[in-house]
Design a protein around this motif. Structure first.
Motif, PDB file in Angstrom:
ATOM      1  N   MET A   1      29.215  45.290  28.822  1.00 56.36           N
ATOM      2  CA  MET A   1      29.507  44.404  27.346  1.00 56.36           C
ATOM      3  C   MET A   1      30.610  43.396  27.934  1.00 56.36           C
ATOM      4  O   MET A   1      31.667  43.878  28.692  1.00 56.36           O
ATOM      5  N   ASP A   2      30.223  42.271  27.567  1.00 55.64           N
ATOM      6  CA  ASP A   2      31.450  41.268  28.024  1.00 55.64           C
ATOM      7  C   ASP A   2      32.548  41.233  26.771  1.00 55.64           C
ATOM      8  O   ASP A   2      32.430  41.811  25.708  1.00 55.64           O
ATOM      9  N   ARG A   3      33.615  40.351  27.346  1.00 54.22           N
ATOM     10  CA  ARG A   3      35.036  40.572  26.545  1.00 54.22           C
ATOM     11  C   ARG A   3      34.543  39.800  25.098  1.00 54.22           C
ATOM     12  O   ARG A   3      34.779  40.332  24.107  1.00 54.22           O
ATOM     13  N   ALA A   4      33.667  38.828  24.921  1.00 56.27           N
ATOM     14  CA  ALA A   4      33.413  38.198  23.809  1.00 56.27           C
ATOM     15  C   ALA A   4      32.849  39.232  22.733  1.00 56.27           C
ATOM     16  O   ALA A   4      32.909  39.268  21.740  1.00 56.27           O
ATOM     17  N   ALA A   5      31.698  40.010  23.471  1.00 58.25           N
ATOM     18  CA  ALA A   5      31.059  40.955  22.597  1.00 58.25           C
ATOM     19  C   ALA A   5      31.886  41.966  22.047  1.00 58.25           C
ATOM     20  O   ALA A   5      31.804  42.483  20.857  1.00 58.25           O
ATOM     21  N   ALA A   6      32.593  42.469  22.794  1.00 54.89           N
ATOM     22  CA  ALA A   6      33.603  43.568  22.583  1.00 54.89           C
ATOM     23  C   ALA A   6      34.420  43.428  21.648  1.00 54.89           C
ATOM     24  O   ALA A   6      34.778  43.993  20.701  1.00 54.89           O
ATOM     25  N   GLN A   7      35.143  42.183  21.715  1.00 64.08           N
ATOM     26  CA  GLN A   7      36.134  41.547  20.852  1.00 64.08           C
ATOM     27  C   GLN A   7      35.585  41.418  19.444  1.00 64.08           C
ATOM     28  O   GLN A   7      36.319  41.766  18.522  1.00 64.08           O
TER      29      GLN A   7
END
Length: 396
Positions: free
Chosen positions: A1-7
Motif C-alpha cells: 500500500m502506498d503512502r497516500a492510500a495508507a494516510q
C-alpha cells in the motif's frame, strides 16, 4: 500500500472515532485486527486487544465513557515495512475531571486494504492526571468498597436544583458511568428534604424574557444526568425524606429500589408555576402510576403522602424517618455484594421492556442470559449451589 492510500485509511479511522461511527470502524478494521495500548494507562486500558469488537468495546468504548477527547493527527510517515506512523495529540478532557492534552504515536498495519493493527504510544501520566476530579459543592459523591453515595448538598435550600446542581449531577453521572468498580449507588439528600425540585429563586432572578434560556441551560445537563443514571450498569437505591417535588422526582425514577420516610410528600407542582414540567416526569409517571393518575398529579397538583406514593408505585418501601438511612444502606450494600453483571442485565431488560415488543424482549432475554451466564459470578454460583454453599459474588 502506498503512502497516500495508507494516510487516507488512517484519516478515515480518526474521523470515525471522533464521530462515533461504528459502521465506519467495521468497514475500516480487518477481521484479524490486533491492537496494543500503552502499558500503564489508567482504568486498566493498557495492553493487547484481539479483534475489532474487543478493541471497539473494551478500549475505545471505555475511553469514550471516561473521556470526551479525540485524536488529532499531525504527521504521517510510511515506514520501510509498509506500516504507517502517525504523530499527533489527544485533546479534550476527562468526564468529571480535567483537561487532556497528550502526545501520541500510532503505528498502523494494513492487510487487504483495511487496517489490521494499531500500536499506541502515549503519555499515560497525562491520561491519569486528567481524571483528577473537579470540586463538587452542591452534591457530595464518594465510592467506598464498590458502594457509591450521591448526596444532594443544599440543605438550607431544601436541596433545590439550581444550575450548579444540574451541572454537578451530570458530572457525577459521568463519573459513575466511567467507573468499573461501582457495584451499587445510593442517592439521598442532606437535611430535611430530599429535593423540592427546581430552585424557583433562580427562575425569579432571570431578566424578562430570559426564563426560557435559563430553563434550557438547567434542564439540558440534568436530563442527560438522568439518562445516564437510568442506564447505569449498577443498581440504584434512593432514600427520600421530607419532600420530593418537581423535576427532583427524576432522581426517584432512576432508582431500582426507592425508600421513603414516613411523612414525606410527593408532588409535581409544575402547573402552579405555569410550567409543563421536566425531570422525565412525562415519561415515567404514565408508566408507573397510569395515565389518569399522571394527569391528576399534573392538573390537580395532587400531593401524595408516603403511603399513597407506595400504593401508586412511586416508592418501594415506607419506613420510619429514623430508620431511613439504615434501611437504604442495608439494601445498597446487599446489592453491592450481589451479581453486578446480572443486575445490569436485569436493569436494562426491565427498563427497555416499556418500548419493546414481546418478540424483541424474548430475544433480548436470551442475549442477556447468555452474557450473564458467561460471567465468573455465574460459574461460581452454580458450583456453590451444587455444593449447597452460599455463593460469593465479585461483580464480574
Amino acid at each position: 500500500m502506498d503512502r497516500a492510500a495508507a494516510q487516507e485509511l488512517a484519516t478515515q479511522l480518526y474521523r470515525a472515532l471522533s464521530s462515533g461511527d461504528r459502521d465506519g470502524l467495521d468497514r475500516l478494521l480487518h477481521p484479524a485486527f490486533e491492537g496494543h495500548a500503552t502499558e500503564g494507562l489508567p482504568l486498566g486500558l493498557g495492553g493487547d486487544y484481539h479483534g475489532p469488537a474487543e478493541m471497539r468495546r473494551e478500549f475505545w468504548g471505555r475511553i469514550g465513557r471516561s473521556y470526551a477527547a479525540h485524536a488529532v493527527p499531525a504527521e504521517f510517515a510510511l515506514l520501510d515495512d509498509g506500516r504507517l506512523q502517525v504523530r499527533g495529540r489527544y485533546q479534550g478532557k476527562a468526564r468529571g475531571g480535567g483537561d487532556l492534552d497528550a502526545e501520541f504515536v500510532h503505528v498502523l498495519s494494513f492487510s487487504d486494504d483495511r487496517i489490521s493493527g494499531l500500536e499506541q504510544l502515549t503519555d499515560s501520566g497525562r491520561w491519569a492526571e486528567a481524571l483528577a476530579p473537579v470540586d463538587l459543592e452542591t452534591v457530595k459523591f464518594t465510592v467506598t468498597d464498590g458502594v457509591g453515595e450521591l448526596r444532594l448538598n443544599r440543605p438550607t435550600a431544601r436541596n433545590a436544583l439550581n444550575q450548579a446542581a444540574a451541572d454537578e449531577l451530570y458530572e457525577v453521572a459521568l463519573r459513575c458511568a466511567a467507573r468499573d468498580d461501582l457495584r451499587a449507588l445510593l442517592v439521598t439528600g442532606e437535611g430535611r428534604a430530599f429535593t423540592v425540585g427546581g430552585d424557583i429563586s433562580a427562575f425569579a432572578e432571570a431578566e424578562p424574557g430570559e426564563l426560557p434560556a435559563v430553563l434550557r441551560r438547567m434542564t439540558s445537563p440534568y436530563h442527560e444526568a438522568l439518562r445516564i443514571f437510568s442506564g447505569l450498569e449498577a443498581p440504584i437505591v434512593t432514600a427520600a425524606r421530607g419532600a420530593v417535588a418537581g423535576g427532583g422526582l427524576g432522581l426517584l425514577y432512576v432508582a431500582d429500589i426507592a425508600f421513603a420516610a414516613e411523612g414525606t410528600k410527593f408532588a409535581t407542582g409544575f402547573t402552579g408555576l405555569g410550567l409543563s414540567g421536566d425531570g422525565a416526569n412525562s415519561w415515567f409517571l404514565p408508566r408507573l402510576v397510569g395515565l389518569r393518575r399522571a394527569f391528576e398529579l399534573y392538573y390537580e397538583q395532587r400531593v401524595l403522602d408516603a403511603d399513597e406514593a407506595a400504593e401508586w408505585g412511586l416508592v418501594s418501601h415506607v419506613v420510619p424517618d429514623e430508620a431511613l438511612e439504615d434501611r437504604a444502606w442495608a439494601a445498597v450494600r446487599k446489592l453491592a455484594d450481589g451479581p453486578t453483571r446480572a443486575y445490569c442485565e436485569i436493569r436494562r431488560l426491565l427498563r427497555d421492556s416499556w418500548s419493546s415488543t414481546l418478540s424483541d424482549q424474548l430475544l433480548k432475554e436470551t442475549e442477556a442470559i447468555v452474557r450473564s451466564g458467561a460471567t465468573s459470578d455465574a460459574g461460581r454460583a452454580v458450583e456453590a449451589f451444587l455444593a449447597k454453599k452460599t455463593p460469593i459474588f465479585e461483580g464480574r
